[in-house]
Design a protein around this motif. Structure first.
Motif, short mmCIF file in Angstrom:
data_model
loop_
_atom_site.label_atom_id
_atom_site.label_comp_id
_atom_site.label_asym_id
_atom_site.label_seq_id
_atom_site.Cartn_x
_atom_site.Cartn_y
_atom_site.Cartn_z
N LEU A 20 -5.76 -16.06 -3.57
CA LEU A 20 -4.44 -16.36 -2.99
C LEU A 20 -3.35 -15.99 -3.96
O LEU A 20 -3.60 -15.95 -5.17
CB LEU A 20 -4.37 -17.84 -2.63
N PRO A 21 -2.16 -15.73 -3.52
CA PRO A 21 -1.67 -15.75 -2.15
C PRO A 21 -2.20 -14.55 -1.34
O PRO A 21 -2.66 -13.56 -1.91
CB PRO A 21 -0.15 -15.66 -2.32
N ILE A 22 -2.12 -14.70 -0.02
CA ILE A 22 -2.56 -13.64 0.88
C ILE A 22 -1.75 -12.38 0.58
O ILE A 22 -0.53 -12.42 0.50
CB ILE A 22 -2.38 -14.07 2.35
N HIS A 23 -2.46 -11.27 0.41
CA HIS A 23 -1.79 -10.02 0.09
C HIS A 23 -2.61 -8.83 0.60
O HIS A 23 -3.74 -9.01 1.04
CB HIS A 23 -1.58 -9.90 -1.42
N ILE A 24 -2.03 -7.66 0.54
CA ILE A 24 -2.69 -6.43 0.97
C ILE A 24 -2.44 -5.37 -0.09
O ILE A 24 -1.37 -5.30 -0.68
CB ILE A 24 -2.18 -5.97 2.36
N HIS A 25 -3.47 -4.57 -0.35
CA HIS A 25 -3.35 -3.44 -1.26
C HIS A 25 -3.15 -2.18 -0.43
O HIS A 25 -3.63 -2.09 0.71
CB HIS A 25 -4.63 -3.28 -2.09
N VAL A 26 -2.45 -1.22 -1.01
CA VAL A 26 -2.18 0.05 -0.33
C VAL A 26 -2.46 1.17 -1.30
O VAL A 26 -2.11 1.08 -2.48
CB VAL A 26 -0.71 0.15 0.13
N GLU A 27 -3.10 2.23 -0.80
CA GLU A 27 -3.27 3.40 -1.63
C GLU A 27 -3.07 4.67 -0.82
O GLU A 27 -3.25 4.68 0.40
CB GLU A 27 -4.63 3.41 -2.34
N ASN A 63 2.53 -4.68 10.96
CA ASN A 63 1.10 -4.98 11.10
C ASN A 63 0.68 -6.27 10.42
O ASN A 63 -0.51 -6.53 10.25
CB ASN A 63 0.28 -3.80 10.54
N ILE A 64 1.65 -7.10 10.07
CA ILE A 64 1.35 -8.30 9.30
C ILE A 64 0.37 -9.24 10.02
O ILE A 64 -0.51 -9.83 9.38
CB ILE A 64 2.64 -9.04 8.88
N ALA A 65 0.47 -9.35 11.32
CA ALA A 65 -0.45 -10.23 12.05
C ALA A 65 -1.89 -9.74 11.92
O ALA A 65 -2.81 -10.55 11.73
CB ALA A 65 -0.04 -10.32 13.52
N ILE A 66 -2.09 -8.45 11.99
CA ILE A 66 -3.43 -7.87 11.83
C ILE A 66 -3.96 -8.17 10.43
O ILE A 66 -5.10 -8.61 10.27
CB ILE A 66 -3.40 -6.34 12.07
N PHE A 67 -3.12 -7.95 9.41
CA PHE A 67 -3.56 -8.18 8.04
C PHE A 67 -3.93 -9.65 7.81
O PHE A 67 -4.97 -9.95 7.21
CB PHE A 67 -2.47 -7.77 7.04
N LYS A 68 -3.10 -10.56 8.30
CA LYS A 68 -3.39 -11.99 8.12
C LYS A 68 -4.64 -12.40 8.88
O LYS A 68 -5.47 -13.17 8.37
CB LYS A 68 -2.20 -12.83 8.56
#
Length: 77
Positions: A20-27, A63-68
């Motif tokens: 946590l916290p909820i997060h997303i990585h991008v490449e 796309n935050i709902a999908i990621f969560k």
């Protein structure tokens, strides 16, 4: 390292041992970034220019709902 979304050459993912916290990585290519998802915030970036970061922030927002949901499915089940 589950991939959640591929769009416009960006790969959105998280690692299997996340925290946590909820997060997303991008490449994309050899560039990386990380966004917190509770309040969309860029945590770190390596190699991306300002216009790419702006596009990523928009994609995260859209796309935050999908990621969560994917985070919850993967880490809470």
């Amino acid at each position: 390292m589950p991939t959640i979304l591929r769009i416009n050459g960006f790969r959105f993912f998280f690692y299997s041992n996340e925290h946590l916290p909820i997060h997303i990585h991008v490449e994309k290519d050899n560039k990386t970034a990380k966004f917190n998802l509770e309040e969309i915030e860029l945590v770190k970036s390596r190699g991306f220019n300002a216009s790419e970061l702006k596009e990523m922030r928009k994609l995260v927002s859209e796309n935050i709902a999908i990621f969560k949901n994917k985070w919850d499915e993967y880490f809470n089940n």
